[in-house]
Design a protein around this motif. Structure first.
Motif, PDB file in Angstrom:
ATOM      1  N   CYS A 108     -10.706  -4.229   8.154  1.00  0.00           N
ATOM      2  CA  CYS A 108     -10.786  -5.585   7.597  1.00  0.00           C
ATOM      3  C   CYS A 108     -10.353  -6.581   8.655  1.00  0.00           C
ATOM      4  O   CYS A 108     -10.931  -7.648   8.834  1.00  0.00           O
ATOM      5  CB  CYS A 108      -9.864  -5.736   6.390  1.00  0.00           C
ATOM      6  SG  CYS A 108     -10.323  -4.709   5.021  1.00  0.00           S
ATOM      7  N   SER A 163     -17.009 -12.228   6.585  1.00  0.00           N
ATOM      8  CA  SER A 163     -18.012 -11.857   5.614  1.00  0.00           C
ATOM      9  C   SER A 163     -18.071 -10.330   5.633  1.00  0.00           C
ATOM     10  O   SER A 163     -18.352  -9.735   6.676  1.00  0.00           O
ATOM     11  CB  SER A 163     -19.353 -12.449   6.026  1.00  0.00           C
ATOM     12  OG  SER A 163     -20.383 -11.572   5.664  1.00  0.00           O
ATOM     13  N   PRO A 164     -17.735  -9.667   4.544  1.00  0.00           N
ATOM     14  CA  PRO A 164     -17.602  -8.212   4.587  1.00  0.00           C
ATOM     15  C   PRO A 164     -18.851  -7.495   5.074  1.00  0.00           C
ATOM     16  O   PRO A 164     -18.747  -6.510   5.806  1.00  0.00           O
ATOM     17  CB  PRO A 164     -17.292  -7.852   3.136  1.00  0.00           C
ATOM     18  CG  PRO A 164     -16.674  -9.076   2.571  1.00  0.00           C
ATOM     19  CD  PRO A 164     -17.376 -10.218   3.243  1.00  0.00           C
ATOM     20  N   SER A 165     -20.022  -8.001   4.714  1.00  0.00           N
ATOM     21  CA  SER A 165     -21.207  -7.269   5.136  1.00  0.00           C
ATOM     22  C   SER A 165     -21.412  -7.380   6.652  1.00  0.00           C
ATOM     23  O   SER A 165     -21.820  -6.440   7.315  1.00  0.00           O
ATOM     24  CB  SER A 165     -22.449  -7.771   4.402  1.00  0.00           C
ATOM     25  OG  SER A 165     -22.612  -9.133   4.631  1.00  0.00           O
ATOM     26  N   TYR A 171     -18.854  -5.105   8.218  1.00  0.00           N
ATOM     27  CA  TYR A 171     -19.299  -3.721   8.035  1.00  0.00           C
ATOM     28  C   TYR A 171     -20.261  -3.328   9.157  1.00  0.00           C
ATOM     29  O   TYR A 171     -20.103  -2.315   9.829  1.00  0.00           O
ATOM     30  CB  TYR A 171     -19.979  -3.604   6.671  1.00  0.00           C
ATOM     31  CG  TYR A 171     -20.464  -2.224   6.305  1.00  0.00           C
ATOM     32  CD1 TYR A 171     -19.599  -1.314   5.721  1.00  0.00           C
ATOM     33  CD2 TYR A 171     -21.782  -1.852   6.533  1.00  0.00           C
ATOM     34  CE1 TYR A 171     -20.046  -0.042   5.367  1.00  0.00           C
ATOM     35  CE2 TYR A 171     -22.235  -0.585   6.183  1.00  0.00           C
ATOM     36  CZ  TYR A 171     -21.363   0.311   5.593  1.00  0.00           C
ATOM     37  OH  TYR A 171     -21.804   1.559   5.258  1.00  0.00           O
ATOM     38  N   LYS A 185     -20.840  -1.908  -0.026  1.00  0.00           N
ATOM     39  CA  LYS A 185     -20.224  -2.385  -1.263  1.00  0.00           C
ATOM     40  C   LYS A 185     -18.764  -1.918  -1.349  1.00  0.00           C
ATOM     41  O   LYS A 185     -17.885  -2.679  -1.752  1.00  0.00           O
ATOM     42  CB  LYS A 185     -21.020  -1.852  -2.466  1.00  0.00           C
ATOM     43  CG  LYS A 185     -20.865  -2.664  -3.716  1.00  0.00           C
ATOM     44  CD  LYS A 185     -21.581  -4.006  -3.568  1.00  0.00           C
ATOM     45  CE  LYS A 185     -21.141  -4.954  -4.668  1.00  0.00           C
ATOM     46  NZ  LYS A 185     -21.451  -6.346  -4.305  1.00  0.00           N
ATOM     47  N   GLU A 197     -16.706  -3.967   0.903  1.00  0.00           N
ATOM     48  CA  GLU A 197     -16.408  -5.277   0.310  1.00  0.00           C
ATOM     49  C   GLU A 197     -15.281  -5.161  -0.708  1.00  0.00           C
ATOM     50  O   GLU A 197     -14.360  -5.979  -0.737  1.00  0.00           O
ATOM     51  CB  GLU A 197     -17.657  -5.840  -0.378  1.00  0.00           C
ATOM     52  CG  GLU A 197     -18.683  -6.358   0.609  1.00  0.00           C
ATOM     53  CD  GLU A 197     -19.962  -6.829  -0.079  1.00  0.00           C
ATOM     54  OE1 GLU A 197     -20.919  -7.105   0.631  1.00  0.00           O
ATOM     55  OE2 GLU A 197     -19.983  -6.897  -1.324  1.00  0.00           O
ATOM     56  N   SER A 200     -12.038  -4.515   1.102  1.00  0.00           N
ATOM     57  CA  SER A 200     -11.583  -5.745   1.739  1.00  0.00           C
ATOM     58  C   SER A 200     -10.984  -6.702   0.705  1.00  0.00           C
ATOM     59  O   SER A 200      -9.925  -7.283   0.913  1.00  0.00           O
ATOM     60  CB  SER A 200     -12.773  -6.387   2.441  1.00  0.00           C
ATOM     61  OG  SER A 200     -12.395  -7.557   3.086  1.00  0.00           O
ATOM     62  N   ARG A 201     -11.652  -6.832  -0.415  1.00  0.00           N
ATOM     63  CA  ARG A 201     -11.189  -7.751  -1.457  1.00  0.00           C
ATOM     64  C   ARG A 201      -9.833  -7.289  -2.008  1.00  0.00           C
ATOM     65  O   ARG A 201      -8.909  -8.066  -2.176  1.00  0.00           O
ATOM     66  CB  ARG A 201     -12.229  -7.830  -2.581  1.00  0.00           C
ATOM     67  CG  ARG A 201     -11.921  -8.930  -3.593  1.00  0.00           C
ATOM     68  CD  ARG A 201     -13.021  -9.074  -4.619  1.00  0.00           C
ATOM     69  NE  ARG A 201     -14.345  -9.175  -4.025  1.00  0.00           N
ATOM     70  CZ  ARG A 201     -15.324  -8.293  -4.178  1.00  0.00           C
ATOM     71  NH1 ARG A 201     -15.141  -7.221  -4.926  1.00  0.00           N
ATOM     72  NH2 ARG A 201     -16.493  -8.465  -3.604  1.00  0.00           N
ATOM     73  N   ASP A 224     -12.749 -16.787   2.547  1.00  0.00           N
ATOM     74  CA  ASP A 224     -13.278 -16.569   3.887  1.00  0.00           C
ATOM     75  C   ASP A 224     -13.159 -17.831   4.735  1.00  0.00           C
ATOM     76  O   ASP A 224     -12.733 -17.793   5.886  1.00  0.00           O
ATOM     77  CB  ASP A 224     -14.752 -16.154   3.818  1.00  0.00           C
ATOM     78  CG  ASP A 224     -14.884 -14.711   3.352  1.00  0.00           C
ATOM     79  OD1 ASP A 224     -13.840 -14.035   3.262  1.00  0.00           O
ATOM     80  OD2 ASP A 224     -16.013 -14.270   3.100  1.00  0.00           O
TER      81      ASP A 224
END
Lengths: 281, 230
Positions: free
Chosen positions: A168, A187-189, A192, A251, A254, A257-258, B57
């Protein structure tokens, strides 16, 4: 109606009076509401240690108009007091203001202050525009720096699956190293994909070394916890395989990470509450 | 009755702008009264608001951007403090800023300039002085010359009405130098930028000596300041 009556009790009384006789108007209720909502919103509508009086007045005014226009008829007497319901309304508006407000400008840092400016100022050179405001602004930025540092430190100290937690953080590191100005930070994607691409053929120790050397100014270091958190079967694996095991898709990343960030937020608030209040929570 | 200090759960709940239920309003009743009166909880709430901002973010990106400019922010703040100090004559504001960590300009060493009784060192008469300094904390006072601290060699001399500060050694750019009177003095601090000369590999700044007190401290901004984690 004793002299010890609190402001919220006075509001409750005037609200009842109004509901019993709407033709009587809101003249008595109005100033009480303004005063009360000011008190509710003032701790939130701030810049550093100082209340933003102009924003506070606007915000309270809007809330009072909304309450008197619509709220009086919408609120139904239940367990909560009318004043408390109003407090929730203005509190939420104040939080919205803070969230909208948090765009910090950095251009002030590019403005050069020269020695001659400094020496001229004391002699009536009139160099500065409103120095107090600028100082407040800078102090606020520094407070934010401290918070970010604490935030990142909590991330480093996370004890669960450190390599995934690190991943992360990897987003932030990449951002600083390669993508200054990028809009894609965290942005997680994006993280990733970037992480996967960069760790296809490196082992955990190499990755750890890279992570630590990429962020020297952050003074953050992942240590043995990173390697200790690996499962036995992961020993010798590439980071890419560890982080993105067969079933760990974007997914999951994400969600991970969240969840990590929610936990950091919780721990951050708790740590700050302990510091500010000295409580063992 | 006051419900006592808010805890972490309370702060997180307070930040929830979605909940406008009746239960929430009842809970707000208990919180609001305390919050209005408790400075500690208000301070903790402000921190919680910062954490809340970092949770998005955009907020995190902004926080990281600002963090990467921390050194600049501290330097700029020092300048602004000095300006405010010069304008308002608020003695101690600079010292307070340094003490509270807003600026890192710690005294690299304490420099004491003492007016000699007569031009002892063979320099021209008048304002000339001997230059002494001691490394901070060492208590040792050596005559003239230079000292090494954080890899920077510094030389202070006082001639012809000018105090000249030379920074040598591991230096590669301009540095801010502050000459500040001892606590209690009503003389303003002087701030100057030592301009780096790549050919000479040194940075130099000069101050008009007649405006300075006989004793002062020399502050030098430090580029490297490790974070201290609490």
């Amino acid at each position: 109606m004793g002299s010890d009556e609190t402001l919220s009790e006075k509001i409750e009384r005037e609200y009842q009076n109004y509901m019993a006789n709407p033709d009587g108007g809101v003249d008595a209720l109005y100033p009480l509401l303004v005063s009360y909502l000011n008190r509710v919103a003032a701790p939130i509508v701030r810049e550093g240690r100082h209340v933003r009086q102009d924003a506070l007045e606007d915000l309270v005014q809007d809330a009072v108009i909304y309450i008197l226009d619509e709220g009086l008829t919408r609120f139904e007497k239940r367990e909560a007091k009318f004043a408390s319901w109003c407090a929730v309304i203005v509190k939420n508006r104040a939080l919205d203001w803070v969230r909208r407000q948090s765009r910090h400008r950095l251009d002030i840092l590019e403005e050069e202050t020269t020695v001659s400016d400094l020496n001229r100022y004391g002699e009536g050179g009139g160099y500065l525009r409103n120095p107090e405001e600028i100082i407040l602004d800078l102090e606020r930025k520094l407070a934010l720096c401290e918070s970010v540092k604490c935030y990142l430190q909590l991330l480093v100290n996370m004890d669960e699956k450190p390599y995934r937690t690190v991943s992360c953080c990897f987003t932030m590191v990449l951002f600083h190293r390669y993508h200054k100005g990028s809009k894609e930070l965290s942005s997680p994607s994006w993280a990733y994909g970037a992480l996967r691409e960069n760790t296809v053929e490196i082992g955990a120790e190499h990755f750890l070394h890279d992570m630590n050397s990429w962020m020297p100014y952050l003074r953050l270091r992942w240590g043995d916890a990173f390697l200790d958190g690996m499962d036995l079967q992961e020993d010798g694996c590439y980071v890419s395989d560890m982080v993105f095991g067969e079933h760990f898709k974007v997914k999951d990343f994400e969600n991970w990470s969240r969840r990590i960030r929610e936990r950091i937020k919780r721990e951050f608030v708790q740590a700050e509450a302990e510091k500010s209040i000295g409580l063992e929570l | 009755m006051d419900r006592g200090h808010l805890d972490a759960q309370d702060f997180l709940k307070y930040l929830d702008a979605e909940d406008d239920s009746e239960e929430y309003a009842v809970w707000m009743e208990s919180v609001q009264e305390h919050l209005e009166q408790c400075e500690d909880c208000q301070r903790a709430l402000r921190k919680a608001l910062l954490a809340d901002g970092l949770d998005s973010d955009e907020g995190l990106k902004e926080g990281l951007q600002i963090l990467s400019e921390e050194q600049k922010i501290r330097r700029k703040l020092l300048e602004k403090y000095l300006l405010a100090y010069r304008e308002d004559q608020r003695i101690g504001q600079l010292a307070k800023a340094i003490r509270e960590g807003y600026v890192w300009n710690r005294p690299v060493y304490k420099s004491e300039l003492l007016r000699p009784a007569g031009g002892v060192r063979g320099e021209t008469a008048g304002l000339h002085a001997l230059c002494y300094y001691s490394e901070q904390g060492s208590g040792e006072i050596r005559e003239k010359g230079s000292a090494e601290n954080r890899g920077i060699l510094s030389y202070v001399s006082w001639t012809d009405g000018v105090i000249r500060v030379e920074l040598m050694g591991r230096i590669s750019g301009n540095r801010m130098v502050v000459l500040s009177p001892e606590t209690g003095s009503d003389v303003r601090p002087f701030c100057g930028e030592a301009v780096y000369d790549p050919d000479a590999q040194m940075a130099v700044v000069e101050f008009p000596a007649e405006k300075l007190p006989e004793r002062y401290r020399l502050y030098l901004d430090t580029e490297e300041q490790p974070w201290v984690w609490s």
